[in-house]
Design a protein around this motif. Structure first.
Motif, short mmCIF file in Angstrom:
data_model
loop_
_atom_site.label_atom_id
_atom_site.label_comp_id
_atom_site.label_asym_id
_atom_site.label_seq_id
_atom_site.Cartn_x
_atom_site.Cartn_y
_atom_site.Cartn_z
N ASP A 360 5.28 -22.22 -7.17
CA ASP A 360 4.74 -23.14 -6.18
C ASP A 360 3.79 -22.42 -5.23
OD1 ASP A 360 6.18 -25.17 -7.27
OD2 ASP A 360 7.80 -25.11 -5.79
N ASP A 361 3.97 -21.12 -5.06
CA ASP A 361 3.12 -20.28 -4.23
C ASP A 361 2.67 -19.09 -5.07
OD1 ASP A 361 3.55 -21.92 -2.02
OD2 ASP A 361 5.38 -20.82 -1.49
N MET A 362 1.67 -18.39 -4.56
CA MET A 362 1.26 -17.15 -5.22
C MET A 362 2.35 -16.11 -5.01
SD MET A 362 -1.58 -17.43 -6.81
CE MET A 362 -2.08 -15.73 -6.97
N PRO A 363 2.84 -15.45 -6.08
CA PRO A 363 3.93 -14.47 -5.94
C PRO A 363 3.40 -13.11 -5.48
CG PRO A 363 3.33 -14.70 -8.23
CD PRO A 363 2.46 -15.67 -7.49
N LEU A 364 2.79 -13.10 -4.29
CA LEU A 364 2.24 -11.86 -3.76
C LEU A 364 3.28 -11.20 -2.86
CD1 LEU A 364 -1.40 -13.00 -2.90
CD2 LEU A 364 -0.54 -11.90 -4.99
N VAL A 365 3.57 -9.94 -3.14
CA VAL A 365 4.58 -9.18 -2.39
C VAL A 365 3.90 -7.94 -1.81
CG1 VAL A 365 6.72 -7.85 -2.59
CG2 VAL A 365 6.47 -10.01 -3.82
N LEU A 366 4.27 -7.60 -0.58
CA LEU A 366 3.75 -6.40 0.06
C LEU A 366 4.69 -5.24 -0.25
CD1 LEU A 366 1.55 -5.29 1.96
CD2 LEU A 366 3.12 -5.72 3.87
N GLY A 367 4.21 -4.28 -1.04
CA GLY A 367 5.08 -3.17 -1.38
C GLY A 367 4.40 -2.18 -2.31
N ASP A 368 5.20 -1.33 -2.92
CA ASP A 368 4.74 -0.30 -3.83
C ASP A 368 4.79 -0.86 -5.25
OD1 ASP A 368 4.26 1.93 -5.37
OD2 ASP A 368 5.48 3.27 -4.12
N GLY A 369 3.60 -1.11 -5.83
CA GLY A 369 3.56 -1.70 -7.16
C GLY A 369 4.20 -0.83 -8.22
N VAL A 370 4.05 0.48 -8.11
CA VAL A 370 4.64 1.38 -9.11
C VAL A 370 6.15 1.28 -9.10
CG1 VAL A 370 4.85 3.78 -9.84
CG2 VAL A 370 2.65 2.91 -9.01
N ARG A 371 6.72 1.31 -7.90
CA ARG A 371 8.18 1.24 -7.79
C ARG A 371 8.71 -0.12 -8.20
NH1 ARG A 371 9.09 6.22 -8.58
NH2 ARG A 371 8.31 7.63 -6.95
N LEU A 372 8.01 -1.19 -7.83
CA LEU A 372 8.45 -2.52 -8.24
C LEU A 372 8.37 -2.67 -9.75
CD1 LEU A 372 6.85 -4.71 -5.42
CD2 LEU A 372 9.27 -4.13 -5.71
N HIS A 373 7.35 -2.10 -10.35
CA HIS A 373 7.27 -2.11 -11.81
C HIS A 373 8.44 -1.35 -12.41
CE1 HIS A 373 5.93 -1.02 -15.87
NE2 HIS A 373 5.16 -2.12 -15.82
N GLN A 374 8.85 -0.26 -11.75
CA GLN A 374 9.99 0.52 -12.24
C GLN A 374 11.27 -0.30 -12.18
OE1 GLN A 374 10.57 4.16 -10.07
NE2 GLN A 374 12.20 4.89 -11.43
N VAL A 375 11.42 -1.13 -11.14
CA VAL A 375 12.61 -1.98 -11.04
C VAL A 375 12.68 -2.93 -12.23
CG1 VAL A 375 13.71 -3.81 -9.69
CG2 VAL A 375 12.73 -1.83 -8.53
N VAL A 376 11.58 -3.65 -12.49
CA VAL A 376 11.58 -4.62 -13.59
C VAL A 376 11.75 -3.89 -14.92
CG1 VAL A 376 10.25 -6.42 -14.74
CG2 VAL A 376 10.16 -6.20 -12.25
N ALA A 377 11.08 -2.75 -15.08
CA ALA A 377 11.19 -2.00 -16.33
C ALA A 377 12.62 -1.52 -16.56
CB ALA A 377 10.22 -0.82 -16.31
N ASN A 378 13.29 -1.08 -15.50
CA ASN A 378 14.69 -0.62 -15.63
C ASN A 378 15.59 -1.77 -16.07
OD1 ASN A 378 13.93 1.92 -14.90
ND2 ASN A 378 14.90 1.90 -12.89
N LEU A 379 15.38 -2.96 -15.50
CA LEU A 379 16.22 -4.09 -15.87
C LEU A 379 15.96 -4.51 -17.32
CD1 LEU A 379 16.06 -6.28 -12.64
CD2 LEU A 379 17.86 -4.71 -13.35
#
Length: 496
Positions: A360-379
């Motif tokens: 419903d909104d743009m999923p824009l998050v303020l943070g570290d893209g590398v680390r957030l990618h690591q979270v999703v990749a780990n899961l």
């Protein structure tokens, strides 16, 4: 020193304060009553003195020319002890007599007359002491040039006041004794809860808080924790403090256990590659006929890389534990999750990978893209490693109500219930309950711990729900305020 300590006791100080207050109140009341009664009796006596002076003036007015005539004292109605005197124009005592019971009036002596000579002729009542007779209230009445002094003794008034003082003192002492005893009993009974609270605190202070497991500490009884009373407030506060001590000690013990387990697991994880490196190095030192150098160096490099990755993971967790803020940039979570799913498909081609976007909104998050990618990749890696081939893994991205939610769902065997509460702890593995894709595909048990730490650092939350046939990890992150809205129509599920 003992007496001073006793005075420091709350019970003693209360009794002393109450006793002093009662004494002050009783003394004030007694003095007030004495002064009021004395004023009343003196007023009554002064009225009688004025009446006697008027009667004496009337009797003397019958023979004004006889300046030494006091025959009016022989008339009936004059009280015993009354004295009367005729005064000259200059205020001198011409003659003075005192009424006696059943006898003629007796003339006053010169000394007695001299004591009356100082009475002022102002019409007021005065107190004077007549030697040999007593203390008198006297006044001077004057009419048509005739001056008469009349006075009545104060013995009855003084005796009555003295008796009143004695009676009031006796009543006050008895009342103080009774009130003091009652107050002592009441104070002792009212302070018993404090005594029990103090006894509980003393018993807790003797507990070995510096060693062993702190459980089952004595609590203040429920009857002494009523918040409506001060003692109850102290008892309730002590119970809360004891609960806090027990919970803190339990949390500290659990933290120490986790730390010991963490150090043991880390040591074990590091010891395995170090042992392999040392073993291959020893074989190479003994000669190349036992093992090919290329194979040995390949194994040494692999174990070194494994150990390096473990150390980097530990350093990352340490930095996150210190609360260091992550790098901040605009991250599109939909694109990030899509990339992670593509990467997972490459490494896990025997799984069915799906991507769903509900925005419903743009999923824009303020943070570290590398680390957030690591979270999703780990899961995603966790789902790949711990589920059999053919398992369907769905990555869902939702953005609504200023929140971005990422869900990683699979239809594998699920997380064992005993492991579920500590699935995000460090060095936690599910080797015995979830099948691995290959025997060597297991990790160090830090992937989910790193994912949880990174999510928390981004002011988000991570959770898991698992039953046989359905396991879902959920990540919630705050969306940037300036994220623009997209059309309300949701995108349907997309296969990758």
């Amino acid at each position: 020193m003992t007496a001073r300590r006793r005075l420091r006791s709350l019970r003693t100080r209360l009794l002393v304060f109450i006793g002093v207050t009662l004494v002050a109140v009783c003394a004030t009341m007694a003095l007030t009553m004495v002064f009021v009664q004395r004023a009343y009796l003196l007023g009554n006596l002064d009225d009688r003195v004025d009446n006697a002076a008027e009667r004496s003036l009337g009797g003397a007015g019958l023979h004004p020319e006889l300046t030494d005539d006091l025959s009016f004292l022989l008339a009936s109605g004059h009280p015993t002890g009354m004295l009367a005197a005729r005064l000259g124009d200059d205020g001198d005592i011409l003659t003075a007599e005192v009424v006696r019971q059943d006898a003629r009036p007796r003339a006053l002596t010169d000394a007695q007359r001299a004591a009356l000579a100082g009475v002022r002729t102002d019409g007021s009542t005065h107190t004077t002491t007549v030697p040999g007779v007593g203390i008198y209230r006297v006044t001077v009445a004057e009419s048509d040039g005739v001056r008469v002094l009349a006075g009545l003794p104060m013995d009855d008034v003084q005796h009555m006041i003295s008796g009143m003082v004695v009676v009031e003192a006796a009543v006050a002492v008895a009342g103080l004794a009774v009130a003091g005893g009652i107050c002592a009993v009441v104070v002792r009974r009212q302070l018993r809860p404090l005594d029990r609270v103090a006894a509980t605190a003393a018993e807790v202070s003797r507990a070995p808080l510096d060693r062993g497991e702190v459980t089952g500490l004595t609590r203040v009884p429920a009857r002494d924790t009523d918040p409506a009373s001060e003692a109850g407030q102290v008892g309730a506060a002590l119970n809360r403090m004891i609960d806090h001590v027990e919970s803190s000690r339990t949390a500290r013990r659990h933290t120490e256990e986790r730390m010991r387990r963490f150090l043991a697991d880390a040591s074990h994880e590091l010891r395995t590659p170090l042992a392999s490196i040392a073993g291959y190095a020893e074989l190479m030192n003994r000669g190349t006929d036992r093992i090919e150098p290329v194979l040995a160096w390949r194994r040494v490099s692999a174990e070194s890389a494994r150990m390096t990755g473990l150390v980097e993971d530990l350093l990352l967790l340490a930095r996150l534990d210190e609360g260091r803020p992550p790098q901040s940039s605009e991250v599109d979570m939909a694109a990030l999750v899509a990339e992670a799913v593509w990467d997972a498909r490459v490494t896990g081609g025997d799984h069915d990978w799906q991507l769903e976007l509900h925005l419903d909104d743009m999923p824009l998050v303020l943070g570290d893209g590398v680390r957030l990618h690591q979270v999703v990749a780990n899961l995603l890696a966790n789902a790949r490693v711990h589920t059999p081939a053919g398992t369907r893994v769905v990555a869902v991205v939702e953005a609504r109500d200023a929140r971005c939610v990422v869900r990683i769902r699979d239809d594998g065997p699920g997380v064992p219930p005993a492991l579920l509460p500590r699935v995000f702890d460090r060095f936690t593995r599910a080797d015995t309950s979830r099948a691995r894709a290959t025997p060597d595909s297991g990790g160090s048990g830090l992937g989910l711990a790193i994912a949880a730490a990174i999510t928390t650092a981004h002011r988000g939350r991570i959770g898991v729900e698992s039953v046989p046939g359905r396991t879902e990890f959920t990540i919630e992150l705050p969306v940037m305020e300036e994220a623009s809205a997209v059309p309300a129509a949701r995108r349907s599920a997309a296969s990758v």
